[in-house]
Structure formats: C-alpha cells, structure tokens
Design a protein around this motif. Sequence first.
Motif, PDB file in Angstrom:
ATOM      1  N   ASN A 131      44.704  48.990  29.081  1.00 50.31           N
ATOM      2  CA  ASN A 131      45.515  47.771  29.173  1.00 50.31           C
ATOM      3  C   ASN A 131      44.766  46.611  29.840  1.00 50.31           C
ATOM      4  OD1 ASN A 131      47.742  49.159  28.015  1.00 50.31           O
ATOM      5  ND2 ASN A 131      48.227  50.021  30.033  1.00 50.31           N
ATOM      6  N   ILE A 132      43.640  46.243  29.247  1.00 46.22           N
ATOM      7  CA  ILE A 132      42.882  45.089  29.733  1.00 46.22           C
ATOM      8  C   ILE A 132      43.478  43.836  29.104  1.00 46.22           C
ATOM      9  CG2 ILE A 132      40.616  43.994  29.829  1.00 46.22           C
ATOM     10  CD1 ILE A 132      39.394  46.778  29.549  1.00 46.22           C
ATOM     11  N   PRO A 133      43.940  42.884  29.900  1.00 41.30           N
ATOM     12  CA  PRO A 133      44.584  41.700  29.328  1.00 41.30           C
ATOM     13  C   PRO A 133      43.589  40.804  28.596  1.00 41.30           C
ATOM     14  CG  PRO A 133      44.293  41.434  31.687  1.00 41.30           C
ATOM     15  CD  PRO A 133      43.889  42.840  31.364  1.00 41.30           C
ATOM     16  N   ALA A 134      44.109  40.020  27.684  1.00 39.24           N
ATOM     17  CA  ALA A 134      43.280  39.072  26.955  1.00 39.24           C
ATOM     18  C   ALA A 134      42.883  37.909  27.855  1.00 39.24           C
ATOM     19  CB  ALA A 134      44.029  38.549  25.737  1.00 39.24           C
ATOM     20  N   LEU A 135      41.710  37.384  27.620  1.00 38.01           N
ATOM     21  CA  LEU A 135      41.309  36.155  28.298  1.00 38.01           C
ATOM     22  C   LEU A 135      42.131  34.994  27.740  1.00 38.01           C
ATOM     23  CD1 LEU A 135      37.434  36.502  28.316  1.00 38.01           C
ATOM     24  CD2 LEU A 135      38.859  36.305  30.335  1.00 38.01           C
ATOM     25  N   LYS A 136      42.643  34.164  28.606  1.00 41.09           N
ATOM     26  CA  LYS A 136      43.425  33.022  28.165  1.00 41.09           C
ATOM     27  C   LYS A 136      42.854  31.754  28.782  1.00 41.09           C
ATOM     28  CE  LYS A 136      47.749  35.557  27.432  1.00 41.09           C
ATOM     29  NZ  LYS A 136      49.198  35.648  27.767  1.00 41.09           N
ATOM     30  N   SER A 137      42.630  30.787  27.921  1.00 43.08           N
ATOM     31  CA  SER A 137      42.072  29.536  28.388  1.00 43.08           C
ATOM     32  C   SER A 137      43.083  28.769  29.244  1.00 43.08           C
ATOM     33  CB  SER A 137      41.651  28.673  27.195  1.00 43.08           C
ATOM     34  OG  SER A 137      41.021  27.489  27.637  1.00 43.08           O
ATOM     35  N   GLU A 138      42.557  28.060  30.230  1.00 39.99           N
ATOM     36  CA  GLU A 138      43.371  27.242  31.103  1.00 39.99           C
ATOM     37  C   GLU A 138      42.741  25.855  31.220  1.00 39.99           C
ATOM     38  OE1 GLU A 138      43.828  29.150  34.852  1.00 39.99           O
ATOM     39  OE2 GLU A 138      44.629  31.016  34.017  1.00 39.99           O
ATOM     40  N   PRO A 139      43.492  24.866  31.654  1.00 42.38           N
ATOM     41  CA  PRO A 139      42.910  23.528  31.811  1.00 42.38           C
ATOM     42  C   PRO A 139      41.696  23.546  32.739  1.00 42.38           C
ATOM     43  CG  PRO A 139      45.291  23.439  31.991  1.00 42.38           C
ATOM     44  CD  PRO A 139      44.926  24.887  31.955  1.00 42.38           C
ATOM     45  N   TYR A 140      40.708  22.752  32.384  1.00 42.85           N
ATOM     46  CA  TYR A 140      39.487  22.550  33.183  1.00 42.85           C
ATOM     47  C   TYR A 140      38.541  23.740  33.167  1.00 42.85           C
ATOM     48  CZ  TYR A 140      42.634  18.942  34.914  1.00 42.85           C
ATOM     49  OH  TYR A 140      43.526  17.916  35.002  1.00 42.85           O
ATOM     50  N   ILE A 141      38.768  24.722  32.291  1.00 41.65           N
ATOM     51  CA  ILE A 141      37.803  25.804  32.109  1.00 41.65           C
ATOM     52  C   ILE A 141      36.807  25.371  31.042  1.00 41.65           C
ATOM     53  CG2 ILE A 141      37.471  28.143  31.222  1.00 41.65           C
ATOM     54  CD1 ILE A 141      39.983  28.985  32.596  1.00 41.65           C
ATOM     55  N   ASP A 142      35.532  25.337  31.392  1.00 43.68           N
ATOM     56  CA  ASP A 142      34.532  24.836  30.455  1.00 43.68           C
ATOM     57  C   ASP A 142      34.163  25.869  29.401  1.00 43.68           C
ATOM     58  OD1 ASP A 142      33.391  26.404  32.451  1.00 43.68           O
ATOM     59  OD2 ASP A 142      31.434  25.454  32.278  1.00 43.68           O
ATOM     60  N   TYR A 143      34.023  27.126  29.798  1.00 45.64           N
ATOM     61  CA  TYR A 143      33.655  28.167  28.841  1.00 45.64           C
ATOM     62  C   TYR A 143      34.277  29.471  29.293  1.00 45.64           C
ATOM     63  CZ  TYR A 143      30.872  30.796  25.488  1.00 45.64           C
ATOM     64  OH  TYR A 143      30.466  31.601  24.440  1.00 45.64           O
ATOM     65  N   LEU A 144      35.177  30.001  28.485  1.00 50.29           N
ATOM     66  CA  LEU A 144      36.014  31.123  28.887  1.00 50.29           C
ATOM     67  C   LEU A 144      35.204  32.370  29.219  1.00 50.29           C
ATOM     68  CD1 LEU A 144      39.031  31.618  29.280  1.00 50.29           C
ATOM     69  CD2 LEU A 144      39.126  32.462  26.918  1.00 50.29           C
ATOM     70  N   ARG A 145      34.103  32.585  28.496  1.00 53.51           N
ATOM     71  CA  ARG A 145      33.328  33.816  28.682  1.00 53.51           C
ATOM     72  C   ARG A 145      32.756  33.927  30.102  1.00 53.51           C
ATOM     73  NH1 ARG A 145      28.170  35.498  28.606  1.00 53.51           N
ATOM     74  NH2 ARG A 145      27.726  37.588  27.809  1.00 53.51           N
ATOM     75  N   ASN A 146      32.565  32.804  30.775  1.00 52.49           N
ATOM     76  CA  ASN A 146      32.050  32.859  32.141  1.00 52.49           C
ATOM     77  C   ASN A 146      32.986  33.609  33.081  1.00 52.49           C
ATOM     78  OD1 ASN A 146      29.694  31.478  31.588  1.00 52.49           O
ATOM     79  ND2 ASN A 146      30.546  29.469  32.093  1.00 52.49           N
TER      80      ASN A 146
END
Length: 324
Positions: A131-146
Amino acid sequence: KLDKDAIFEEVVSRYKEQVKFTMPAIKDGSVIEFKYTRISPFITSIDDIPLQYDIPIAKLDFQISIPEYYIFNTHFNPRSLEQYDLASHTGRGSFTISNIDRNLTGNVVSHSSNVQKLDFSKTIYEIQKDNIPALKSEPYIDYLRNYAGYLKMELAYIKYPNSPLENYTESWENVAKKIQEHSEFGGQLSKTNYFEDDLDQILAGKSGAQEKIPAILEFVKSKVKWNNYVSYYTDKGVKSAYKEGVGNSADINLMLTSMLKYAGLDANPVLVSTKSNGVPVYPTRNGYNYVVASVKSGDQIMLLDATDQNAVPNILPEHAQNWL
C-alpha cells in the motif's frame, strides 16, 4: 499480450537508447505486468531503483543480487516521505568461463578449449512493502520525482579473487578532477583555434564584461543549435559542433565557456543535474548530467546557457533548472 508493433525504440544520445511501449486497450482497473532485461557494460553504476510512482502500488516486492566481488553502499532518497526497510541475506551463485587456446606446433595450428565453473556467494537485497501511496503534485513543487521513494546504490569497491582491491568511493574533489581531466570535457575547453577570427569580429569595439558577455552569448546561440541531447561530455566535440552548427548541451556550453575565457573574462563550467536526473546525495559522476557556463562580472557570478534561443544572462532555461 503486448505486440511487437507496440514497442518503440529511439536513440536519446550516442550513450543511451530508450524503449517505449503502448497499450491501447488499457482502462481503469487494468493490471499491467511487464518484464525486461537491461544489459550494461558499466559495472560501476546501477541506475536509481524507483520505489514509488504517480500511481498507487498495492504490493512492492523488490530484489537485487550482488556478487561478492562488488561492494555497494545504499542510500534512500532523504526527501521521500515514505520509509522503506532494506533487508539482506547471502546466497550462492555460479557462472562458467570458456577459454580457447591457440597452439602453434611447427606450421600446424591447433585449438583447445576448457570450461571453468566459478562458484561465488552473493548478497541479496530485498524490499517488501504494501500500500504505497501515489505521488501527488502540489503547488510550488518543481519536479515530483525529487520527492519519490527510490534506492541509490553506490559502488564502494571491487575485489576479485587473487587481485588487489579497487576503490571506487569518491569525494566531490575526486569527481570534479576526473570530469575535468576527461578529453570530452576539460580537453574541449583548451581548444580555441576554430572560432578566433569570427569572435574577434564580434568583439571589435566592445570592452568590459557587460558588453562582451551578452555579445558572446548571442553569437553562440546563433551559431550552434541544440540537438536536445543532454550531457556534460561533448558529443561531436566543440570544433565539429561549431562547423556543423549543431551540438549537445556540452558542445554548446563548453564552447561558450572557451569563448568567454578567450575574451579575457573569468569563466568556468558549472555542472548541473536536471530535474529528470534528480538531486545527488553522495559524490558521484552520475549525479550530474548537464553543464552551463559561469562568468564573473564585477562582484557577481553569472550563469549562462546557450542551448535556449531565448536565454539571457543569469536566467537559465527551464530544462536546466532543478530544486528551486
């Protein structure tokens, strides 16, 4: 089943090829399963191992086996909010070596072969997590993979049987020294005899850094177009790129650095890690994949990148920005 015509191969650079595939019948609720084998001649590096994606993972079952001759240090992404436990145990493995000997007796050549089996122990690393949650983009995040969970494996040393230990653990000073000494990096900075006459005309009547810097930047932008290949090592070499009018990021920005130096300015290359390459967490040459130029103007050090036709001094194009 995945058809062959749904698999696409493309050349990213002369160092890298990329495989893509498409599944036109996919829909919500589909279960995707794929398996691939990657064969690489680069025994000193293992690509980052992703542990989190932009889709949820119901069950992660990861395993990697390392022969006893290779000792790796392991690092998790310190910016990830997910925590992972890396377990390890030992196992056994074997491989065979075939040798063909050529024997000359008088004028007669004969061949003999022998097969040797080598047994070795190996360290098996495992990660199991549900049960690893999905990465979700948020405001002011430049690159999600970081912010994603991933595992980095750094080669510490190699010790083959009956051979001396070969150490690969590096410091940032050693990384910089090795890159600087490479013929496709430092070796390109000393070349000037391909642009001197043209640049002398561009600089005629200009004095001081504030006049020379934008003139040189505009000249490189107009002279050499970027082929969208990212590297801090040159592809064609600066002279060929200048002649042909096209090159990768290193061809262009090392050329720019050389021209700034030729103009009497205090200029140096600066290594950059692009967004897709992540943020380096330990000294490694793989931690960077791009290069820009820096030049001193008064008390300020300015960054320059001539790969973008809209680039201006001290504002890098978006593809060269990371971790803002």
